[in-house]
Write an enzyme that holds these catalytic residues in place. Structure first.
Site, PDB file in Angstrom:
ATOM      1  N   ASP A 430      68.821  41.156  36.645  1.00 57.10           N
ATOM      2  CA  ASP A 430      67.463  41.323  37.908  1.00 57.10           C
ATOM      3  C   ASP A 430      66.449  42.355  37.434  1.00 57.10           C
ATOM      4  O   ASP A 430      66.680  42.942  36.046  1.00 57.10           O
ATOM      5  CB  ASP A 430      68.340  42.252  39.173  1.00 57.10           C
ATOM      6  CG  ASP A 430      67.221  42.603  40.604  1.00 57.10           C
ATOM      7  OD1 ASP A 430      66.943  41.687  40.421  1.00 57.10           O
ATOM      8  OD2 ASP A 430      67.913  43.185  41.306  1.00 57.10           O
ATOM      9  N   GLU A 433      61.361  39.768  36.368  1.00 51.14           N
ATOM     10  CA  GLU A 433      60.017  39.010  36.245  1.00 51.14           C
ATOM     11  C   GLU A 433      59.314  39.588  34.868  1.00 51.14           C
ATOM     12  O   GLU A 433      58.071  38.465  34.357  1.00 51.14           O
ATOM     13  CB  GLU A 433      59.436  39.123  37.579  1.00 51.14           C
ATOM     14  CG  GLU A 433      60.379  38.767  38.590  1.00 51.14           C
ATOM     15  CD  GLU A 433      60.902  39.774  38.833  1.00 51.14           C
ATOM     16  OE1 GLU A 433      62.450  38.495  40.042  1.00 51.14           O
ATOM     17  OE2 GLU A 433      61.544  40.961  38.494  1.00 51.14           O
ATOM     18  N   ASP A 567      65.638  38.054  47.539  1.00 56.57           N
ATOM     19  CA  ASP A 567      65.847  39.129  48.665  1.00 56.57           C
ATOM     20  C   ASP A 567      64.852  38.388  49.713  1.00 56.57           C
ATOM     21  O   ASP A 567      63.592  38.627  50.209  1.00 56.57           O
ATOM     22  CB  ASP A 567      64.899  40.087  48.516  1.00 56.57           C
ATOM     23  CG  ASP A 567      65.200  41.439  47.055  1.00 56.57           C
ATOM     24  OD1 ASP A 567      66.218  40.796  46.345  1.00 56.57           O
ATOM     25  OD2 ASP A 567      64.848  41.641  46.710  1.00 56.57           O
TER      26      ASP A 567
END
Length: 864
Positions: A430, A433, A567
């Protein structure tokens, strides 16, 4: 006629997050001088080499250096790579512009030994000398699929612009990652990987500069292989690319068949085929961010069983970590021995175990992963050579530089030691980015500072003051030595939802190995981590298929990992849009993908969660997951949700052989597991905007209820016979090959309408509580005859887990000359041929020599 997406009803009112671009965003650079051919156009082994120079306007400087330094001399290289793929690369003659690395951490370019001749290609490249423009034409029907005529070509060091004409109201799909309707209309899509909940129309976690168009029943596609930030504007009659670096490196695809599914094959021939999941990965998964302790996790596992809702995999979010640091355990709430014991019990019960690992490493000299990484010098650097230190869950953090020569060795040790000790079956990566909660290297000089308050815990005034301080420090750090570009604030500001490019991520002035600014490589970070993490798991167990789920992705990520859409929110529009999001990733070559079922942010409701479980049970990757601030949403909490979950998940488990066969086809050919109706039926104009139904493969049609308070659904059915999955009754007989039949289907709260296409044979199993138990039951065939009384299907069988499959079987079934027309079930006795005896309605097994699926076929089912 105008086509309106099925998706949007009061989206802006619910989220308040639709971007408002100016007219300038949509405009083209009409004052740009463009380019002209300068010198000899040379034929090459691959195609053409065309030298270009900037058009002269005397002393006029209009349109020069608009957003960067105009590059005077550029080249166009045209390469006929395959009969269905054309490569057009527009680059600077000096070769100074940054290219996506030719490696697994970027884009592995095809090694072509023999190019096709232009006359054998299905794509024709045509050009005009002055001002230079080009067209790409599909030969078989003379359709122009990419046309830059009278459109400006701008080539500056920090700004590239190119446009193509498309039909008014074109059927464009792709370009992401973004939460939006599947069919793209008048909007701007920004590609800059960003940690943010799934706001509609804003850039989020990944970057996929690829689109498909379906025009007059035929499909073609275009990929811009560029990892820089960009805006892609789709408007009436035009697609415009506005890119803040690199080159214009295009690949065009036009399958001779014109079929969208064949386009998927052609695209994944270039970027790589999706990874093959193991059996267990196709089961039902459950997770929650915010479980207070391991007792709660064990309770959830137990209550699933008590409710008889199948559960295959238990996930644990960052809650298990000590102060949210990777590779650690909360000694009180998630002690190491209990975490190990959880995995052992899951495996004993035939279930599986996945935990989260983030890339950000706590900057603490008592923390061994940080110490080892510092010794190996693997961290991303500041412009002055110091370690870049941002802020994530554990406070101030460093970030592995995946391109550093030591990074693979470093990550291998951390991952292998951790996985070997804990006994998990896979990893969830996770925040890649990469995400950072501050601006710039806010932790410089603050190693060992420990956990920091999260930015959202400050008042608005305090947040503004912090931001002002961080920005001042970032500006003071300056550019890397010798760098002349404006990396922090390029003159063309893409529509990044976070604002400036460095907001909430690694600063664009930070450096990767080889002095590569993060500006040039940002959109590749999660993609690179995906590959390295997968390879670490293979190094740990080199005979078993690894499991990695990523948030950030790039073309080719699907070779290594699966993806979830991030999300989302527990609102009805997000349930509805989850179908479009997943269909996008099927098209992007990430077939193992899904959305957080019942929603991640905010509180779900019984009705919403029930409807979401009904469709979510059939996501290629199916998992319930929610936020620590939201109320509990385990499916056993409401009677209707529990009942709907049992029905839907058991139906999925019944279809597991069919799902597994589809994943094998995806892995071998590149087809999606979920498929939009328009891709299977491109001649049906009424299907172009249908993103509220989906096909599983070619043969199963899902028509979920996606609106609050509804107990019926209007469903579109293409031509042919469509049978109700549950009752086996013929629901629709549509004799048209161009017009859909719209039918209102009853759908009480615990029911999702499912239909099987007439002419299909679906391999099934008897559903049990776990995937392993389900696959241990005998095979069945569900046969739905078409109007000719015929049906066919396919079944792929292997051991369900081996990375290198040494023994597999491919079965192709065909039933013909049977009447009256109807719906039948056939028993398959595994490993024997006598199940094909005429007693079973003249079913015939077709082993077509030389067919595509034959490549994986090693065991002849006709042998004794």
């Amino acid at each position: 006629m105008a086509k309106v997406s099925f998706i949007f009803v009061a989206i802006a009112l619910i989220t308040g997050n639709v971007l408002c671009q100016t007219d300038a965003t949509y405009a083209v650079s009409s004052s740009a001088p463009g380019y002209k051919i300068d010198g000899h156009v040379r034929k090459t082994e691959a195609g053409l080499h065309i030298p270009l120079t900037l058009n002269s306007r005397g002393n006029k400087k209009t349109g020069i250096d608009t957003f960067g330094k105009t590059i005077k001399d550029i080249t166009v290289d045209v390469e006929y790579e395959t009969e269905e793929r054309l490569h057009v690369k527009i680059s600077d003659k000096a070769k100074k512009q940054y290219l996506v690395p030719d490696s697994p951490l970027g884009f592995e370019r095809p090694q072509i030994k023999h190019y096709v001749s232009p006359k054998h290609s299905n794509l024709d490249f045509q050009y005009t000398a002055k001002p230079f423009s080009f067209k790409v034409v599909r030969k078989d029907d003379k359709t122009t699929i990419f046309d830059t005529t009278n459109m400006p070509l701008v080539f500056e060091d920090q700004y590239l612009e190119l446009s193509t004409k498309v039909p008014e109201d074109a059927n464009i799909y792709g370009i992401g990652e973004v939460t939006a309707p599947f069919r793209r209309t008048h909007n701007v899509t920004t590609l800059w990987a960003r940690d943010n909940p799934d706001d509609f129309y804003r850039n989020i976690y990944g970057a996929h500069p690829y689109y498909q168009e379906v025009r007059d029943g035929k499909a073609h596609g275009a990929l811009l292989m560029n990892a820089h930030g960009m805006d892609v504007i789709t408007t009436e009659g035009r697609i415009t690319y506005k890119v803040i670096g690199g080159i214009l490196d295009f690949y065009f695809f036009a399958p001779k068949s014109g079929k969208p599914n064949d386009l998927s094959i052609a695209y994944t021939d270039l970027i790589g085929k999706p990874m093959m999941p193991s059996h267990w990965m196709l089961g039902w998964h459950h997770c929650r961010y915010g479980y207070p302790n391991i007792d709660k996790v064990e309770t959830v596992k137990r209550k699933y069983k008590e409710a008889n809702i199948p559960l295959q995999t238990v996930w644990v979010d960052i809650d298990y970590m000590e102060e949210t640091k990777d590779f650690t355990f909360d000694k009180v709430n998630f002690p190491q021995d209990r975490m190990i014991g959880l995995g052992e019990q899951l495996h004993k019960d035939g279930q599986n175990y996945v935990v989260m690992v983030d890339p950000a490493i706590s900057a603490n000299t008592t923390y061994e992963p940080y110490v080892r990484g510092t010794e190996m010098d693997v961290w991303i650097k500041n412009a002055d050579g110091s370690d870049f230190i941002g802020s994530v869950w554990p406070g101030f953090t460093t970030f592995p530089d995946w391109w550093h020569p030591n990074a693979t060795k470093y990550w291998n040790k951390e991952i292998i030691d951790f996985v070997d000790m804990l006994g998990v079956d896979g990893l969830w990566i996770d925040m890649n980015e990469p995400a950072s909660f501050c601006l710039g290297s806010c932790g410089s000089g603050k190693v060992d500072a420990g956990n920091q308050p999260y930015r959202w815990t400050y008042t608005e005034e305090e947040q503004a003051a912090n931001h002002t301080r961080w920005e001042k420090e970032l500006k003071a750090m300056g550019n890397p030595p010798g760098e002349e570009r404006n990396l922090l604030y390029p003159k063309y500001a893409i529509n990044n939802g976070a604002g400036n490019l460095s907001e909430f991520t690694v600063a664009t002035t930070a450096l990767h190995y080889g002095n590569i600014p993060h500006y040039d490589i940002h959109n590749l970070y999660g993609h690179a981590e995906s590959h390295i993490t997968r390879q670490a798991l293979i190094k740990h167990k080199n005979k078993i298929r690894p499991f990695v789920l990523t948030r950030s992705s790039f073309p080719g990520s699907g070779k290594s990992v699966g993806h979830w859409t991030g999300d989302n929110h527990s609102f009805w529009p997000y349930l509805k849009n989850s179908i479009a999001n997943i269909l996008n990733f099927q098209m992007f070559g990430v077939s193992y993908s899904g959305a957080d079922v019942c929603g991640f942010n905010s509180d779900t409701t019984e009705e919403l969660c029930t409807r979401w479980m009904e469709i979510g049970a059939f996501y290629p990757f199916a998992r319930n997951h929610n936020n620590n601030a939201a109320k509990d949403q385990e499916p056993y909490l409401w009677e209707s949700t529990a009942e709907a979950s049992r029905i839907a998940i058991n139906t999925r488990y019944e279809m597991l052989p069919y799902f597994y066969t589809l994943f094998e086809e995806s892995n071998r050919l590149g087809l999606g597991v979920w498929r939009p109706l328009i891709f299977e039926y491109p001649a049906y104009e009424e299907l172009v905007s249908n993103d509220v139904q989906t096909l599983v493969g070619s043969d199963i049609l899902l028509s979920p209820v996606l609106d609050e308070g509804k107990t019926s659904v209007k469903a579109q059915f293409p031509g042919g016979q469509w049978y109700d999955w549950y009752t086996h009754e013929l629901t629709v007989d549509n004799k048209s090959n161009k017009k859909v039949k719209t039918v209102t289907l009853d759908a009480p709260l615990t029911h999702i309408p499912i239909h099987i296409r007439g002419g299909a044979i679906i391999p099934t199993k008897t559903p049990k509580y776990t995937v392993g138990e389900t696959f241990a039951t005998p095979y069945n065939l569900v046969i739905a005859l078409d109007k000719k009384g015929q049906a066919s299907g396919r079944l792929y069988i292997d051991d369900g887990e081996s990375l290198e499959v040494k023994s597999s079987s491919g079965y192709h079934f065909h039933l013909q000359e049977w009447s009256p027309q109807g719906f039948w079930q056939v028993w398959l006795q595994e490993g024997r041929k006598d199940w094909l005896h005429h007693h079973y309605w003249q079913a015939r097994q077709q082993v077509a020599k030389g067919s595509r699926w034959q490549e994986d076929y090693q065991i002849d089912p006709w042998q004794e």
